[in-house]
Design a protein around this motif. Structure first.
Motif, PDB file in Angstrom:
ATOM      1  N   UNK A 153     -18.404 -11.654  25.393  1.00  0.00           N
ATOM      2  CA  UNK A 153     -18.628 -10.556  25.364  1.00  0.00           C
ATOM      3  C   UNK A 153     -17.457  -9.934  26.537  1.00  0.00           C
ATOM      4  N   UNK A 154     -17.392 -10.701  27.626  1.00  0.00           N
ATOM      5  CA  UNK A 154     -16.654 -10.158  28.649  1.00  0.00           C
ATOM      6  C   UNK A 154     -15.086  -9.921  28.265  1.00  0.00           C
ATOM      7  N   UNK A 155     -14.686 -10.367  27.174  1.00  0.00           N
ATOM      8  CA  UNK A 155     -13.363 -10.279  26.593  1.00  0.00           C
ATOM      9  C   UNK A 155     -13.561  -8.627  25.852  1.00  0.00           C
ATOM     10  N   UNK A 156     -14.406  -8.320  25.661  1.00  0.00           N
ATOM     11  CA  UNK A 156     -14.472  -6.946  25.029  1.00  0.00           C
ATOM     12  C   UNK A 156     -14.957  -5.719  25.879  1.00  0.00           C
ATOM     13  N   UNK A 157     -14.729  -6.132  27.207  1.00  0.00           N
ATOM     14  CA  UNK A 157     -15.176  -5.169  28.157  1.00  0.00           C
ATOM     15  C   UNK A 157     -13.903  -4.122  28.064  1.00  0.00           C
ATOM     16  N   UNK A 158     -12.769  -4.666  27.857  1.00  0.00           N
ATOM     17  CA  UNK A 158     -11.612  -3.746  27.776  1.00  0.00           C
ATOM     18  C   UNK A 158     -11.863  -2.510  26.532  1.00  0.00           C
ATOM     19  N   UNK A 159     -12.068  -2.913  25.696  1.00  0.00           N
ATOM     20  CA  UNK A 159     -12.658  -2.049  24.699  1.00  0.00           C
ATOM     21  C   UNK A 159     -13.722  -0.851  24.846  1.00  0.00           C
ATOM     22  N   UNK A 160     -14.962  -1.565  25.466  1.00  0.00           N
ATOM     23  CA  UNK A 160     -16.045  -0.954  25.610  1.00  0.00           C
ATOM     24  C   UNK A 160     -15.936   0.316  26.667  1.00  0.00           C
ATOM     25  N   UNK A 161     -15.094  -0.022  27.720  1.00  0.00           N
ATOM     26  CA  UNK A 161     -14.714   0.907  28.768  1.00  0.00           C
ATOM     27  C   UNK A 161     -13.520   1.800  28.446  1.00  0.00           C
ATOM     28  N   UNK A 162     -13.003   1.820  27.194  1.00  0.00           N
ATOM     29  CA  UNK A 162     -11.712   2.575  26.971  1.00  0.00           C
ATOM     30  C   UNK A 162     -12.302   3.975  26.749  1.00  0.00           C
ATOM     31  N   UNK A 163     -11.122   4.728  27.241  1.00  0.00           N
ATOM     32  CA  UNK A 163     -11.178   6.168  27.051  1.00  0.00           C
ATOM     33  C   UNK A 163     -11.378   6.496  25.699  1.00  0.00           C
ATOM     34  N   UNK A 164     -12.513   7.217  25.171  1.00  0.00           N
ATOM     35  CA  UNK A 164     -12.994   7.389  24.053  1.00  0.00           C
ATOM     36  C   UNK A 164     -12.043   8.000  22.980  1.00  0.00           C
ATOM     37  N   UNK A 165     -11.428   9.202  23.778  1.00  0.00           N
ATOM     38  CA  UNK A 165     -10.398  10.089  23.063  1.00  0.00           C
ATOM     39  C   UNK A 165      -9.080   9.539  22.763  1.00  0.00           C
ATOM     40  N   UNK A 166      -8.691   8.257  23.268  1.00  0.00           N
ATOM     41  CA  UNK A 166      -7.621   7.505  23.168  1.00  0.00           C
ATOM     42  C   UNK A 166      -7.609   6.693  21.962  1.00  0.00           C
TER      43      UNK A 166
END
Length: 413
Positions: A278-291
């Motif tokens: 789960x922690x490795x996916x944090x970078x996707x979860x917290x991405x700027x949605x518009x990007x």
């Protein structure tokens, strides 16, 4: 005066036009976009060869602004490789002597457009190419009169109309990978993930055709040239520019229909089902949605002899129009810039009467084949590795070897 018409105002086309304008050629670039900043908000790596080529193409003030807007690889930590649990598997080479920089694609394109000036014609959709009654090449458009030139250059990217005309068909094909990319500021991550990822780029290659590239970009703290007054970067704080990759399938291809937060959430779900921590996916979860966006990897042949398979004439092409390259080597844009500088050199010689335009194009295309083949070979290594993990044997081997590599890395530390 030689007249050159360039189809496509991407990195390669604008770089060529900037160089032609600087050398006194009559040039015009026809680009379908109405805004040069209407491009992916991701980043480009320029090695020393690409930077040397750019210095031939643009005036020194533009080059200084580029360096002031670029993130120097020498100032970041060594690249890393992790597994899907987040365990460190190894490091890349020492970057302290690297001359390479990373720069926002938007920033680079905007600076090149500035160098081209009013020779850039926005909102002009090229529809084809032909020859007039005297045999001169002529660009055709969807909504304006044709334009005749002494040389036409196709620089419209992977699906180039000009290159297709020359080759009699497509110059690339799907590489079997679908890419999904986005941006996540470092400050958006938890303290634990900031420490794990660090100020460096890295990659995760896991079983079942799933991979994640994480690129670190900091044009402020890691500026290649410390001149804040010249900075034009879109990125203004430490940011990870990431690229998720999956082997192409009906399921992964369907994700291309999604946008922004829906696509981001679907990517996170797919990684979870493949067993990523789960922690490795944090970078996707917290991405700027518009990007967050999706795109198919296309690739030309890695064999130099297969590239630009047409006789040299007063119509040619460069960059991805000829050697479409997946982003897995970080060399595609740099190679297009090198193409532009090489073509400029040969055309300059032709303008002095030292050779004809077709002869100049012949020499340029010979060099382009070699550059393109080299770049494609490097890029396809990673593509083939990702695809190999999607086989039964490849998945088993990846699962078995990563704990061993993680243990060896811990011992070395």
């Amino acid at each position: 005066m030689m007249r050159v018409a360039v189809a496509g105002g991407g990195i390669g086309g604008l770089a060529l036009a900037a160089g032609l304008r600087r050398r006194g050629f009559e040039v015009a670039v026809y680009e379908r976009d109405r805004d040069v900043r209407a491009t992916g908000g991701y980043h480009i790596t320029l090695d020393d060869r690409a930077q040397s080529a750019l210095r031939e193409l643009v005036e020194p003030p533009i080059m200084r602004r580029l360096l002031a807007s670029g993130s120097a690889l020498r100032l970041r930590e060594r690249d890393a490789c992790w597994d899907r649990s987040g365990r460190l598997l190894g490091h890349g080479p020492d970057l302290s002597g690297s001359a390479s920089i990373d720069v926002d694609r938007i920033t680079l394109r905007a600076l090149l457009a500035e160098a081209v000036g009013d020779d850039l014609r926005l909102g002009q959709q090229v529809s084809g190419v032909e020859r007039d009654e005297q045999g001169a090449p002529r660009l055709l458009f969807a909504d304006r009169e044709p334009v005749t030139a002494d040389l036409v250059v196709g620089a419209e990217g992977t699906h180039s109309i000009i290159a297709r005309h020359l080759a009699g068909g497509p110059t690339s094909e799907p590489a079997g990978i679908i890419g999904y990319s986005g941006r996540t500021t470092v400050s958006a991550l938890s303290a634990g993930e900031r420490r794990r990822l660090g100020p460096r780029s890295g990659i995760v290659i896991a079983p079942r055709g799933a991979a994640l590239y994480i690129g670190f970009l900091d044009p402020v703290g890691n500026a290649a040239l410390d001149a804040p007054e010249l900075r034009a970067s879109v990125t203004v704080e430490p940011t990870y520019i990431w690229g998720a990759m999956f082997v192409e399938s009906p399921a992964t291809d369907a994700l291309r229909e999604l946008r922004h937060d829906r696509l981001r959430d679907a990517l996170v779900h797919r990684f979870r089902t493949l067993g990523w921590a789960e922690h490795t996916l944090e970078i996707l979860v917290r991405a700027e949605a518009s990007s967050v966006a999706a795109f198919r990897f296309n690739a030309a042949s890695t064999r130099a002899a297969d590239l630009a398979p047409w006789p040299a004439s007063r119509i040619t092409a460069l960059g991805d129009a000829v050697h479409a390259t997946p982003p897995t080597a970080g060399m595609g844009a740099g190679t297009a810039i090198r193409d532009a500088a090489d073509l400029l050199g040969h055309l300059t010689a032709a303008a002095t009467g030292a050779s004809t335009v077709p002869a100049a194009v012949h020499r340029f295309e010979a060099g382009m084949r070699e550059r393109g083949g080299e770049t494609l070979t490097a890029a396809m290594r990673t593509v083939r590795l990702i695809r190999a993990t999607d086989t039964t044997i490849g998945a088993a081997a990846t699962t078995a070897i990563t704990p061993v590599l993680a243990a060896l890395t811990r011992l070395r530390r």
